[in-house]
Design an enzyme around this catalytic site. Structure first.
Site, PDB file in Angstrom:
ATOM      1  N   SER A  54       8.383  -7.129   9.809  1.00 17.69           N
ATOM      2  CA  SER A  54       7.839  -7.591   8.532  1.00 17.69           C
ATOM      3  C   SER A  54       9.003  -8.007   7.649  1.00 17.69           C
ATOM      4  O   SER A  54      10.144  -7.590   7.903  1.00 17.69           O
ATOM      5  CB  SER A  54       7.070  -6.444   7.865  1.00 17.69           C
ATOM      6  OG  SER A  54       6.885  -6.665   6.466  1.00 17.69           O
ATOM      7  N   TYR A  68       5.300   1.862   4.488  1.00 16.71           N
ATOM      8  CA  TYR A  68       5.236   0.674   5.357  1.00 16.71           C
ATOM      9  C   TYR A  68       6.640   0.098   5.555  1.00 16.71           C
ATOM     10  O   TYR A  68       7.041  -0.218   6.675  1.00 16.71           O
ATOM     11  CB  TYR A  68       4.322  -0.351   4.699  1.00 16.71           C
ATOM     12  CG  TYR A  68       4.058  -1.610   5.476  1.00 16.71           C
ATOM     13  CD1 TYR A  68       4.768  -2.779   5.206  1.00 16.71           C
ATOM     14  CD2 TYR A  68       3.074  -1.655   6.457  1.00 16.71           C
ATOM     15  CE1 TYR A  68       4.511  -3.954   5.899  1.00 16.71           C
ATOM     16  CE2 TYR A  68       2.807  -2.828   7.149  1.00 16.71           C
ATOM     17  CZ  TYR A  68       3.534  -3.969   6.862  1.00 16.71           C
ATOM     18  OH  TYR A  68       3.278  -5.145   7.547  1.00 16.71           O
TER      19      TYR A  68
HETATM   20  C1  GCO Z   1       2.366  -6.155   0.874  1.00 15.58           C
HETATM   21  C2  GCO Z   1       1.975  -7.014   2.054  1.00 15.58           C
HETATM   22  C3  GCO Z   1       3.152  -7.149   3.019  1.00 15.58           C
HETATM   23  C4  GCO Z   1       2.755  -8.114   4.116  1.00 15.58           C
HETATM   24  C5  GCO Z   1       3.769  -8.300   5.203  1.00 15.58           C
HETATM   25  C6  GCO Z   1       5.032  -8.900   4.687  1.00 15.58           C
HETATM   26  O1  GCO Z   1       1.558  -5.340   0.431  1.00 15.58           O
HETATM   27  O2  GCO Z   1       3.514  -6.331   0.418  1.00 15.58           O
HETATM   28  O3  GCO Z   1       0.860  -6.450   2.738  1.00 15.58           O
HETATM   29  O4  GCO Z   1       3.500  -5.907   3.514  1.00 15.58           O
HETATM   30  O5  GCO Z   1       1.605  -7.640   4.743  1.00 15.58           O
HETATM   31  O6  GCO Z   1       4.033  -7.109   5.866  1.00 15.58           O
HETATM   32  O7  GCO Z   1       5.884  -9.127   5.803  1.00 15.58           O
END
Ligand code: GCO
Length: 262
Positions: A145, A158
């Site tokens: 990501s 995340y």
């Molecule tokens: C967020 C988004 C990101 C994208 C993606 C970016 O909440 O910032 O969901 O996380 O999904 O992962 O690369």
């Protein structure tokens, strides 16, 4: 185009029933691979996805299992190899996100994000790679990501998982390249999917921010990922190891620009 052909290959895409996983699987399928589509939500959703691929003349099979359960993964891989064929291409795409300020985030929620987004790719790769080592070839693609590189408010778990997945990708490449197994990552920027739907509505400040912050001036379309996925799944990338290819419209290339600048 032989260099990019996936004819005769079998590709397993985790979370391939929707969103980026479905777009990537479609590209890999159109390049000739037989698809093994993993999902864990419902058999109905998996069956619907398989029908979607079949309607495009792509050979596809669906398997429901929890990628974060080593027991379920081992059983599923044995079943797949027995039913269909060994896995030549693994795309670790399944992932979740929980948007919560860290000070408010439950530890259990933090651990769940890590479990699905980081531990599960390890579990999947650890078991798929054994056959690839035996056969002396294989491709593994981890869906990273832009959060593998940058932080953002509320997505700490995340970002930690995707940052870890970037380094896990490099370590997998380090350990398995000698077996002619290429492990790389794809780092999407901001894409129009169900995951980003809540922050993508017209007029939402984040929507305007991302469009302004991305040199290409738009959200990514999931199909924008297909070329990179085919490349990293094919002979064309046989000397590419441990790279994260960012498909992000240029967002990681720039500090951005003032709102009033063209
Ligand atoms: C967020 C988004 C990101 C994208 C993606 C970016 O909440 O910032 O969901 O996380 O999904 O992962 O690369």
């Amino acid at each position: 185009m032989e260099l990019f052909s996936l004819t005769g290959k079998t590709a397993l895409i985790t979370g391939g029933t929707h969103g980026l996983g479905m777009a990537i699987a479609t590209g890999i399928g159109k390049a000739g691979a037989t698809l093994i589509i993993n999902g864990n939500s419902s058999q109905e959703k998996i069956d619907k996805a398989v029908a979607f691929y079949n309607e495009q003349d792509i050979k596809a099979y669906g398997y429901k299992f929890d990628v974060s359960s080593e027991k379920e993964v081992v059983a599923a891989l044995n079943q797949i190899e027995s039913d269909i064929a060994p896995i030549d291409i693994l795309v670790n795409n399944a992932g979740i996100i929980k948007r919560t300020p860290m000070v408010d985030m439950e530890v259990a929620d933090f651990e769940q994000v890590l479990k699905i987004d980081l531990v599960a790719p390890f579990i999947m790769a650890k078991h798929v790679v054994k056959g690839m080592i035996t056969r002396g070839e294989g491709k593994i693609i981890n869906m990273c990501s832009m959060m593998s590189e940058l932080g953002r408010n509320t997505v700490g778990a995340y970002a930690a998982a995707k940052g870890g997945l970037k380094m896990l990708t490099k370590n997998m490449a380090t350990e398995w390249a000698k077996h002619n197994i290429q492990v790389n990552g794809i780092g999407p920027g901001y894409f129009a999917t169900s995951q980003t739907a809540p922050i993508r509505v017209d007029g939402h400040p984040f929507n305007d921010f991302i469009v302004g912050r991305t040199p290409a001036g738009r959200w990514g379309d999931p199909d924008d990922l297909q070329g990179t996925a085919i490349f990293l799944s094919s002979k064309a990338s046989n000397f590419v190891n441990g790279q994260i290819v960012y498909v992000d419209g240029g967002i990681l290339a720039t500090i951005g620009k003032p709102a009033n600048e063209d």
